[in-house]
Write a protein that holds these residues in place. Structure first.
Motif, mmCIF file in Angstrom:
data_model
loop_
_atom_site.group_PDB
_atom_site.id
_atom_site.type_symbol
_atom_site.label_atom_id
_atom_site.label_comp_id
_atom_site.label_asym_id
_atom_site.label_seq_id
_atom_site.Cartn_x
_atom_site.Cartn_y
_atom_site.Cartn_z
ATOM 1 N N PRO A 144 7.535 -28.544 -16.144
ATOM 2 C CA PRO A 144 7.325 -27.140 -16.512
ATOM 3 C C PRO A 144 6.166 -26.528 -15.718
ATOM 4 C CG PRO A 144 7.337 -28.555 -18.456
ATOM 5 C CD PRO A 144 7.332 -29.452 -17.275
ATOM 6 N N ALA A 145 6.416 -25.414 -15.126
ATOM 7 C CA ALA A 145 5.377 -24.744 -14.347
ATOM 8 C C ALA A 145 5.736 -23.278 -14.196
ATOM 9 C CB ALA A 145 5.244 -25.388 -12.969
ATOM 10 N N LEU A 146 4.728 -22.462 -14.235
ATOM 11 C CA LEU A 146 4.933 -21.033 -13.982
ATOM 12 C C LEU A 146 5.548 -20.843 -12.598
ATOM 13 C CD1 LEU A 146 4.562 -18.069 -14.729
ATOM 14 C CD2 LEU A 146 2.175 -18.257 -13.994
ATOM 15 N N GLY A 147 5.152 -21.723 -11.689
ATOM 16 C CA GLY A 147 5.664 -21.629 -10.318
ATOM 17 C C GLY A 147 7.178 -21.745 -10.240
ATOM 18 N N ARG A 148 7.790 -22.423 -11.207
ATOM 19 C CA ARG A 148 9.251 -22.516 -11.188
ATOM 20 C C ARG A 148 9.890 -21.190 -11.602
ATOM 21 N NH1 ARG A 148 11.183 -27.266 -9.737
ATOM 22 N NH2 ARG A 148 13.271 -26.446 -9.952
ATOM 23 N N ILE A 149 9.160 -20.407 -12.353
ATOM 24 C CA ILE A 149 9.668 -19.065 -12.688
ATOM 25 C C ILE A 149 9.503 -18.148 -11.481
ATOM 26 C CG2 ILE A 149 9.387 -17.054 -14.176
ATOM 27 C CD1 ILE A 149 8.243 -18.937 -16.322
ATOM 28 N N THR A 150 8.287 -18.150 -10.940
ATOM 29 C CA THR A 150 8.005 -17.193 -9.860
ATOM 30 C C THR A 150 8.725 -17.557 -8.575
ATOM 31 O OG1 THR A 150 5.997 -18.409 -9.353
ATOM 32 C CG2 THR A 150 5.771 -16.510 -10.803
ATOM 33 N N ALA A 151 9.145 -18.822 -8.456
ATOM 34 C CA ALA A 151 9.879 -19.208 -7.246
ATOM 35 C C ALA A 151 11.145 -18.374 -7.089
ATOM 36 C CB ALA A 151 10.234 -20.686 -7.311
ATOM 37 N N PHE A 152 11.688 -17.913 -8.209
ATOM 38 C CA PHE A 152 12.916 -17.123 -8.140
ATOM 39 C C PHE A 152 12.656 -15.688 -8.565
ATOM 40 C CE2 PHE A 152 14.250 -21.570 -8.877
ATOM 41 C CZ PHE A 152 14.687 -21.793 -7.576
ATOM 42 N N THR A 153 11.527 -15.186 -8.115
ATOM 43 C CA THR A 153 11.242 -13.764 -8.293
ATOM 44 C C THR A 153 10.881 -13.165 -6.943
ATOM 45 O OG1 THR A 153 8.881 -14.106 -8.725
ATOM 46 C CG2 THR A 153 10.356 -14.123 -10.635
ATOM 47 N N GLU A 154 11.024 -11.864 -6.881
ATOM 48 C CA GLU A 154 10.610 -11.096 -5.710
ATOM 49 C C GLU A 154 9.563 -10.107 -6.179
ATOM 50 O OE1 GLU A 154 12.102 -11.730 -2.762
ATOM 51 O OE2 GLU A 154 13.313 -13.230 -3.787
ATOM 52 N N THR A 155 8.477 -10.036 -5.449
ATOM 53 C CA THR A 155 7.462 -9.057 -5.819
ATOM 54 C C THR A 155 7.872 -7.686 -5.288
ATOM 55 O OG1 THR A 155 5.727 -10.710 -5.822
ATOM 56 C CG2 THR A 155 5.043 -8.409 -5.604
ATOM 57 N N LYS A 156 8.020 -6.764 -6.210
ATOM 58 C CA LYS A 156 8.346 -5.388 -5.820
ATOM 59 C C LYS A 156 7.116 -4.524 -6.035
ATOM 60 C CE LYS A 156 12.246 -3.297 -6.947
ATOM 61 N NZ LYS A 156 13.275 -2.782 -7.870
ATOM 62 N N THR A 157 6.766 -3.765 -5.030
ATOM 63 C CA THR A 157 5.608 -2.885 -5.113
ATOM 64 C C THR A 157 6.080 -1.438 -5.099
ATOM 65 O OG1 THR A 157 4.193 -4.497 -4.024
ATOM 66 C CG2 THR A 157 3.443 -2.204 -4.021
ATOM 67 N N VAL A 158 5.662 -0.688 -6.096
ATOM 68 C CA VAL A 158 6.075 0.709 -6.202
ATOM 69 C C VAL A 158 4.862 1.615 -6.049
ATOM 70 C CG1 VAL A 158 7.175 2.448 -7.662
ATOM 71 C CG2 VAL A 158 7.969 0.078 -7.750
ATOM 72 N N TRP A 159 5.009 2.573 -5.150
ATOM 73 C CA TRP A 159 3.968 3.588 -4.937
ATOM 74 C C TRP A 159 4.473 4.906 -5.528
ATOM 75 C CZ3 TRP A 159 -0.134 3.297 -0.899
ATOM 76 C CH2 TRP A 159 -0.167 2.053 -0.228
ATOM 77 N N HIS A 160 3.584 5.625 -6.175
ATOM 78 C CA HIS A 160 3.933 6.984 -6.600
ATOM 79 C C HIS A 160 2.711 7.872 -6.435
ATOM 80 C CE1 HIS A 160 5.402 10.451 -8.688
ATOM 81 N NE2 HIS A 160 6.542 9.872 -8.964
ATOM 82 N N THR A 161 2.944 9.058 -5.958
ATOM 83 C CA THR A 161 1.844 9.995 -5.764
ATOM 84 C C THR A 161 1.230 10.355 -7.122
ATOM 85 O OG1 THR A 161 3.501 11.731 -5.773
ATOM 86 C CG2 THR A 161 2.707 10.996 -3.632
ATOM 87 N N LYS A 162 -0.025 10.739 -7.072
ATOM 88 C CA LYS A 162 -0.781 11.005 -8.294
ATOM 89 C C LYS A 162 -1.631 12.248 -8.057
ATOM 90 C CE LYS A 162 -3.755 7.683 -9.402
ATOM 91 N NZ LYS A 162 -4.334 6.414 -9.851
ATOM 92 N N SER A 163 -1.443 13.263 -8.866
ATOM 93 C CA SER A 163 -2.254 14.465 -8.691
ATOM 94 C C SER A 163 -2.215 15.323 -9.946
ATOM 95 C CB SER A 163 -1.747 15.297 -7.505
ATOM 96 O OG SER A 163 -2.478 16.505 -7.431
ATOM 97 N N MET A 164 -3.291 16.016 -10.190
ATOM 98 C CA MET A 164 -3.345 16.970 -11.301
ATOM 99 C C MET A 164 -2.741 18.313 -10.890
ATOM 100 S SD MET A 164 -5.120 15.776 -13.961
ATOM 101 C CE MET A 164 -6.126 17.076 -14.696
ATOM 102 N N ARG A 165 -2.552 18.512 -9.597
ATOM 103 C CA ARG A 165 -2.153 19.843 -9.161
ATOM 104 C C ARG A 165 -0.662 19.937 -9.012
ATOM 105 N NH1 ARG A 165 -6.040 22.689 -5.097
ATOM 106 N NH2 ARG A 165 -5.116 24.401 -6.245
#
Lengths: 529, 335, 286
Positions: C265-286
């Motif tokens: 058992p290891a966390l690494g066995r879970i993450t071995a079958f994951t893909e890191t997805k990075t999401v960017w979104h603009t941020k503004s009060m205006r």
């Protein structure tokens, strides 16, 4: 007169202090390579810039040996704090010589000076600053306490962001405690060689970073060298595939950043003027020589004509020409070879029945150029909608519903990046969830940051660069000597703490057949990101 | 110069809106316009700001900036003497260099119009003909907090006194409260008040006071609203609130003007005002105009700078170009 | 008087159904002492193909389920296994020739691993994801997402524990699985499939093939619609060739492991079958 013509505003090349000939940077010194030297030229004028050494297999072996010595005698014994200080030094030196690096990059690569000056080089410095701070905090990289470096990293980088890709590779490798042999692309070695001078100024211990120049066979020799522990490659999926085969069955870990065919999805409620800018930036930034370029525009059918019209008028204001002119938006195509490929695929687009429109620009007589081009009436089955063109060519397709947009966006063996344009937050997040791509830009495109992991799904490669994930790709957990139980391919996600791993499993030698050399030879010719 | 015909402006508004310009109809229309992503807008503006303008282009740009300036004094302490001094500067910006063009207009409070007209004398007229206009701020400038009756009287008096251009303020309170119909009606009424006895009309600049509207979506909607109601120009600011003209706001307003032109064929002017003090900044605006609506907009009846200290900085830059060495503030006149 | 027992027919588990191999083939499964236990289905490449199709059809729904829900579904497997504990113990005693204590220990450990991994379902993203402080007006977040269809060669030395140890972590993130069971000890794999079929695991999320790993695995390694392959139980195969074959579509590959505690058992066995997805979104009060 026309104000819009402006006047030539060339960046001065007086900041450059180039040598006529460059050797290989091995063990802290410039030495002559034993292969046949080659010339690096300016793609904007085809004029020779300098003669560059060519590393043969013996040179590769020397570089790997120097990196190994430096790893064992110096770098792996140095405290993280001191490694970090070297990286901070490098970051500062890059800032101090920023203009020189930008000019050299534009000269050698053909990209507009405003991009090398405002994007590439500042990000290079940022990358070193970011990873400098990690060097003495590796316990927090997600691999448990006392993670260890992998050893010698072989890094092969492409020609589209020569210095930036160098930073993406070298900064995390050194922070994690690895030593490096890096090979820049054969058409863009210049800034890597200037960077070698920076390393001398920083007094980095000899052999910690070695930079060898050459073509695809040099890269293949480096990747397959048995003294290498980690391979990091950015370039085409074809070469990445060959590398993955070459290192199968060995202990080498790999990070591969490969091709892409990103969808840029524009919904009918998009902030339209910013979407147009995003489309332009997505595909025409760096002449479209970007692995994550938004080369497939998926536009909602009910705004197709409006978007295309606006896009055409916007493209008509783009200024193509001298990369060193501060007002240039579109620079030179990096090589004749790449230009031929862009032309060939564009001709395929026409033959397939798509409609080609190119921005009206004057094309200079010498050098390699391609006007910003849009194809409309492109079908999902078209080659220009499936193959990576790696040039300033946009394919426009339509969709009717969010589900159709997602289906079309995901209908590719690639999975590097995607864009979403909409004013509706809930839809953006839901669509982002469904897209099979490693980087999603919502209401923006082509943003990069050292803190932000970057990398692809599917045939766009594996592993991440940037952020904590990019650091972990150069580390192994402390307890696992042979690290056989850990995913090599998915090294970005390898997170295991010692307590989670049975000591039996760790102690037991893993059954492994190592094949130092395989018949599949990777060629890194024409490598790109 | 004359503004657009009142009747056609109103009719066009009706046609565009598909109904009476009441709160509900205007809301449906204005809120149906595509939104603005602030980050993208600001990045585009910053990108335009990196254009490098040199040599001949810079020479042309500096002269053109002068020709587009509404040289402004809007102080409680304004006097006839101050206005005469301003007019003198408008006519001869650089006494040491006869090639210096005149500014487009002088911009003053309504009660100062007679002194401006008097001081200009024969030089009073259309800046497109090399003459200098008189612009008057009106409608209870800068707050706009007065009854419509007073605003109209304010306007009519200035026009009667010889103002060629009226710079009105919109009722920001009404706009922010969603009373778009009221804002529309007031602009239309002021437009009516710009009419002269001979049937011609003073040109109407509608000041949005973008610093009080705050969001870009508001600026875009107020721009459309002002154009629909018959404004000949849309203007960013009074110069009396902290956030005045910015490049992103001006870019956004230019995009509205571009879209209006595409939709109707009519050219509307844009006037950034307040906060533009250097040639370097002003050149960024010229670039933004040229690359957004085209350089045919860089004429006095389609683009103005509302500014006072900008002129002298341009003159210093002009002297630098002419002499190849840097000039100093003692070599340009205070007005 | 003694009652004549009713023997069980062991088939494949594909898309929630229990088909025979399309090839019609079976092979004899013998007990540790050499006695006949059952005829197991001998899966063909076409069965593997069908299993991949079933997994691909299932992955969207499974990945799209809430993490809380996946955790409950995985925990439910443990509950059901606990209820059929005696059956699995007996099966393992017969198949492996293990003592009652050893067989019990194996079943207990298998159940506990389901529980351990079930608990990870709504946590691993917090541990391995990041909010990224980028230098600009952006919201920027990295999250692990399932890789997709994962082929697994189960550890060959155990009936149940190795199988569970390899399958459970792949399911945590929302992948769908095609697993090739232990060739020698395939019966518990099919019994587990029966548990899965009556649990809340959606059909197609787990597909179990029995037969020859040497025959089936190359088809999975080269299958373009398989995103990752776990070779944990493939040490006796020509796994380097499998890895080379997997490289054709840049599959994520986990290497073989040996020993009684392969796929610990290891966390690494879970993450071995994951893909890191990075999401960017603009941020503004205006």
């Amino acid at each position: 007169m026309s104000f819009l013509e402006y006047a030539p505003a060339p960046e001065s090349t007086a900041v450059l202090n180039l040598r006529d000939q460059y050797g290989l940077f091995i063990d802290g010194e410039f030495v002559d390579g034993r292969g046949t030297p080659f010339q690096t030229i300016s793609p904007a004028t085809e004029a020779r810039i300098a003669t560059v050494s060519n590393a043969n297999e013996a040179d590769v072996a020397d570089a790997v040996a120097a990196a190994r010595r430096a790893y064992e005698r110096t770098w792996s014994r140095m405290s993280g704090r001191d490694r970090g200080k070297y990286l901070f030094r490098i970051a500062r030196l890059v800032q101090e010589r920023a203009r020189e690096l930008a000019v050299a990059e534009s000269l050698d690569n053909g990209k507009p000076i405003k991009e090398s000056r405002d994007v590439d080089v500042p990000l290079v410095a940022a990358w070193f600053f970011y990873y400098a701070g990690w060097a003495d905090k590796l316990d927090h990289a997600g691999l448990g306490a006392n993670p260890r470096a992998l050893g010698v990293a072989a890094q092969v980088i492409p020609w589209n962001f020569p210095l930036l890709m160098l930073a993406w590779k070298i900064a995390p490798a050194l922070a994690a405690g690895n030593t490096v042999v890096l090979k820049p692309a054969e058409t863009t070695p210049l800034t890597a060689l200037i960077f070698a001078e920076i390393l001398q100024q920083a007094d980095l211990p000899a052999g910690v970073v070695n930079i060898i120049t050459g073509a695809g066979d040099t890269g293949a020799a480096l990747v397959s060298h048995e003294g290498v522990d980690k391979v990091a490659f950015t370039g085409s999926t074809g070469v990445g595939r060959a590398i993955a085969k070459q290192i199968a069955g060995t202990d080498k870990k790999a990070t591969l950043e490969l091709g892409g065919k990103a969808a840029n999805i524009v919904f009918d409620d998009a902030p339209i003027d910013q979407a147009i800018e995003g489309i332009v930036n997505g595909i025409f930034f760096n002449q479209g020589h970007v692995c994550c370029a938004g080369s497939r525009l998926l536009v909602q059918e009910n705004i197709h004509d409006e978007v295309v019209d606006r896009l055409k008028s916007r493209l008509s204001t783009l200024r193509l020409g001298d990369p060193l002119d501060k007002n240039t938006d579109i620079g030179a195509i990096n090589s004749r070879e790449q230009l031929e490929r862009i032309r060939e695929l564009s001709d395929v687009g026409v033959a397939e029945g798509a409609e080609r429109w190119s921005a009206p620009c004057e094309i200079p007589e010498n050098g390699f150029w391609y006007a910003p081009t849009i194809f409309t009436g492109v079908q999902t089955s078209s080659r220009i909608a499936r193959e990576e063109i790696f040039g300033p060519v946009l394919s426009v397709l339509t969709f009717r519903t969010p589900a159709e947009a997602i289906a079309k966006a995901n209908n590719t063996p690639y999975g590097l990046s995607a864009g979403i344009w909409s004013d509706k937050g809930s839809r953006i997040l839901a669509v982002a969830d469904q897209l099979r791509a490693g980087v999603i830009w919502a209401n923006t495109f082509n943003r990069f940051d050292p803190a932000s992991p970057f990398g692809g799904y599917k045939e766009s490669g594996y592993g991440r660069e940037g952020g904590r994930h990019g650091l972990a790709a150069y580390l192994a957990p402390a307890s696992i000597g042979g690290q056989g139980a850990l995913p090599r391919a998915a090294s970005h996600g390898a997170v295991a703490s010692p307590s989670e791993t049975s000591t039996d499993a760790a102690a037991e030698p893993k059954a492994r057949r190592t094949r130092a050399t395989r018949t599949t030879k990777a060629s890194t010719k024409g490598s790109k990101r | 110069m004359t503004g657009t015909s009142l009747i056609t402006a109103r009719e066009r508004a009706l046609a565009v809106l598909g109904g009476e310009p009441d709160d509900a109809t205007l809301r449906r229309y204005l809120h149906g316009i595509a939104g603005v992503d602030a980050v993208g807008l600001e990045q585009r503006a910053a990108g335009l700001g990196t254009r490098s303008i040199k040599t001949t282009s810079k020479q042309w740009a500096l002269d053109r900036i002068i020709q587009l300036i509404d040289l402004t004094t809007l102080e409680g302490a304004d006097t006839p003497g101050k206005v005469r001094s301003l007019v003198a500067k408008a006519l001869v910006p650089d006494p040491a260099d006869g090639t210096t063009p005149r500014v487009a207009a002088v911009c003053v409070y309504g009660d100062m119009v007679p002194y401006a007209v008097d001081a200009l004398g024969a030089a009073h007229g259309d800046p497109d003909d090399g003459l200098v206009s008189v612009a008057a701020v009106a409608t209870a400038f800068p707050s706009g907090r007065a009854s419509l009756e007073i605003k109209l009287a304010d306007t009519a008096e200035a026009v009667a006194a010889g103002a060629d251009e009226i710079d009105m303020v919109i009722d920001r309170g009404a706009f922010l409260a969603g009373r778009y119909g009221l804002v529309f009606d007031q602009i239309a009424a002021v437009k009516e008040a710009c009419r002269r006895a001979d049937g011609t009309s003073a040109s109407l600049k509608v000041i949005l006071e973008t610093g009080e509207l705050v969001t870009y979506d508001n600026v875009r909607r107020a721009s459309w609203l002002s154009i629909l109601a018959g404004g000949d120009f849309i203007k960013t600011s009074t110069g009396k609130v902290p956030s005045a003209a910015t490049l992103p706001v001006t870019l956004l307003m230019l995009e509205v003007v571009r879209d209006w032109h595409l939709a109707t064929g009519q050219r509307i002017g844009v006037k950034p005002a307040g906060g533009i003090r250097t040639s370097k900044d002003a050149i960024k605006y010229l670039v933004t105009v040229a690359e957004t609506v085209g350089e045919e907009w860089l004429v006095p009846h389609l683009f103005r700078f509302g500014a006072s200290s900008l002129l002298n900085d341009v003159l210093l830059q002009r002297q630098k170009l002419a002499t190849s060495h840097y000039s100093g503030p003692d070599y340009v006149t205070i007005d | 008087m003694s009652r004549l027992a009713v023997p069980k027919t062991y088939k494949l588990y594909i898309g929630g159904a229990f088909p025979r191999s399309e090839s019609g083939r079976t092979y004899e499964v013998l007990s540790a002492s050499g006695g006949f236990l059952a005829n197991a289905a001998k899966a063909s490449r076409k069965d593997a193909r069908d299993a991949v199709v079933a997994a691909r059809a299932a992955v969207g729904g499974w990945a799209g389920a809430t993490a809380y829900n996946r955790g409950q579904v995985l925990y439910r497997i443990a509950e059901l296994l606990e209820g059929r504990r005696a059956q699995f113990v007996a099966e393992i005693e017969d198949a492996e020739g293990a003592t009652r204590a050893a067989a019990s220990a194996q079943v207990d450990e298998a159940i506990d691993r389901w529980v351990w991994y079930a608990g990870w379902a709504d946590k691993f993203a917090q541990v391995t994801g990041n909010a990224n402080p980028v230098a600009g007006p952006y919201f920027n977040i990295s999250v692990p997402e399932p890789t997709g269809v994962v082929a697994i060669v189960a550890p060959q030395d155990t009936s149940l524990l190795g199988l569970v140890s390899a399958v459970a972590p792949a399911l945590v993130a929302g992948n769908a699985v095609v697993v090739v069971a232990s060739e020698r000890f395939p019966l518990s794999a099919i019994s587990l499939a029966e548990v899965l079929a009556t649990s809340d695991v959606p059909k197609g999320v787990v597909n179990v093939l029995t037969g020859s790993p040497a025959e089936i695995t190359p088809w999975l390694a080269s299958h373009a619609d398989v995103n990752a392959i776990d070779l944990v139980g493939a040490s006796a195969l020509d796994w380097v060739d499998l890895e080379i074959s997997a490289a054709d579509t840049l599959k994520r590959v986990l290497r073989p492991e040996q020993g009684p505690d392969a796929a610990a058992p290891a966390l690494g066995r879970i993450t071995a079958f994951t893909e890191t997805k990075t999401v960017w979104h603009t941020k503004s009060m205006r």
